[in-house]
Design an enzyme around this catalytic site. Sequence first.
Site, PDB file in Angstrom:
ATOM      1  NE  ARG A 151      -3.611  -2.139   2.805  1.00 15.20           N
ATOM      2  CZ  ARG A 151      -3.378  -3.245   3.515  1.00 15.20           C
ATOM      3  NH1 ARG A 151      -2.209  -3.418   4.140  1.00 15.20           N
ATOM      4  NH2 ARG A 151      -4.300  -4.194   3.616  1.00 15.20           N
ATOM      5  CE  LYS A 182      -6.701  -0.331   4.244  1.00 16.38           C
ATOM      6  NZ  LYS A 182      -7.947  -0.634   3.511  1.00 16.38           N
ATOM      7  CG  HIS A 250      -4.797   0.606  -3.751  1.00 17.61           C
ATOM      8  ND1 HIS A 250      -4.040   0.532  -2.599  1.00 17.61           N
ATOM      9  CD2 HIS A 250      -5.830  -0.248  -3.563  1.00 17.61           C
ATOM     10  CE1 HIS A 250      -4.614  -0.306  -1.755  1.00 17.61           C
ATOM     11  NE2 HIS A 250      -5.694  -0.810  -2.320  1.00 17.61           N
ATOM     12  NE  ARG A 253      -3.087  -3.602  -1.167  1.00 15.87           N
ATOM     13  CZ  ARG A 253      -2.621  -4.412  -0.218  1.00 15.87           C
ATOM     14  NH1 ARG A 253      -1.310  -4.630  -0.126  1.00 15.87           N
ATOM     15  NH2 ARG A 253      -3.430  -5.024   0.633  1.00 15.87           N
ATOM     16  CG  HIS A 276      -6.414  -8.692   1.722  1.00 20.78           C
ATOM     17  ND1 HIS A 276      -6.657  -9.114   0.430  1.00 20.78           N
ATOM     18  CD2 HIS A 276      -6.179  -7.345   1.640  1.00 20.78           C
ATOM     19  CE1 HIS A 276      -6.572  -8.083  -0.392  1.00 20.78           C
ATOM     20  NE2 HIS A 276      -6.289  -7.007   0.317  1.00 20.78           N
ATOM     21  CE1 TYR A 285      -6.569  -7.355  -6.640  1.00 19.63           C
ATOM     22  CE2 TYR A 285      -6.808  -8.286  -4.451  1.00 19.63           C
ATOM     23  CZ  TYR A 285      -6.554  -7.212  -5.269  1.00 19.63           C
ATOM     24  OH  TYR A 285      -6.285  -5.977  -4.719  1.00 19.63           O
TER      25      TYR A 285
END
Length: 311
Positions: A151, A182, A250, A253, A276, A285
């Site tokens: 990120r 995150k 992004h 990414r 994630h 994806y």
Amino acid sequence: MQTDDAALVEQYLEHVRVGKRLAQRTVELYALDLHKLQQHAAEAGVGLARVQNAHVRRWVAQMHGAGRSGRGIALILSGWRGFYAWLGRNGRVASNPVQDVRAPRSPRPLPKALGVDDAMQLAEHQDAQADPALEARDAAIVELLYGCGLRVGELVGLDVTASAAARGWVDLQAAEAHVLGKGSKRRTVPIGRKAAQALQRWLALRPQLAGEAPALFTGRGGKRLSAQAIWLRLRQRSLRAGLATPVHPHMLRHSFASHVLQSSGDLRAVQELLGHANIATTQVYTRLDFQHLAAAYDAAHPRAKTKRASD
């Protein structure tokens, strides 16, 4: 009844215009949504004050069936909900018929990813006219974003070496980047050969810009690059590289995730690499991967070609 309803709507619009001081454009949008409500109520043979929850649910189903998006329906319901809340405060209705009605969920939009050829074109781009230090820095930024799936906030937080104050750092000897993602979750991602080479070139020239600053990526004077600065540099670089679409961090990414999944088919590995928490986030994806396969089928399969020729 219709005259009374029109008067109620005008009173409410005056309330939001004067009492709540909403922008004129917002008031106009409310007026359009309430006009739709009046039409639905008139077709059902009820006044606005007699609309029930079942009416609203039926109208939502009709809008959805007519092709209106979930987001569009949600905005309409928000306007209706505010209108009935105002009617309730003024003693005109006993309950809000829109209160527990929700719009249908819209399909989650697919992330934008580059094709492999475009990603390679960007990664291999070299600007001979640029300052060598800035060129090496920007090339290393592209390699880390695309080669590691970082990120932009994780990239911005990287320092040259580990320290107690570092949010993240690179370890070229171990070929790893340690990042703070995150939710303040740390993870370690591998640095590929091309990314490591780009980092080595940048680190050799970095003292010209950064001096003794701890940040891995800096501008002149050693100030850590901001996310906004990286967005701008990447956009400019992608256009100079000849890509039709301006690239943002992004997107690289997404490209990393899509291309790794296409090659490996290992969804769990991609989840770990991206950091994630929920694999459902990573599963988007697989839809990109299916699109890639469908495009390959359309371009190459004889039956697909036959179908197109007969259409």
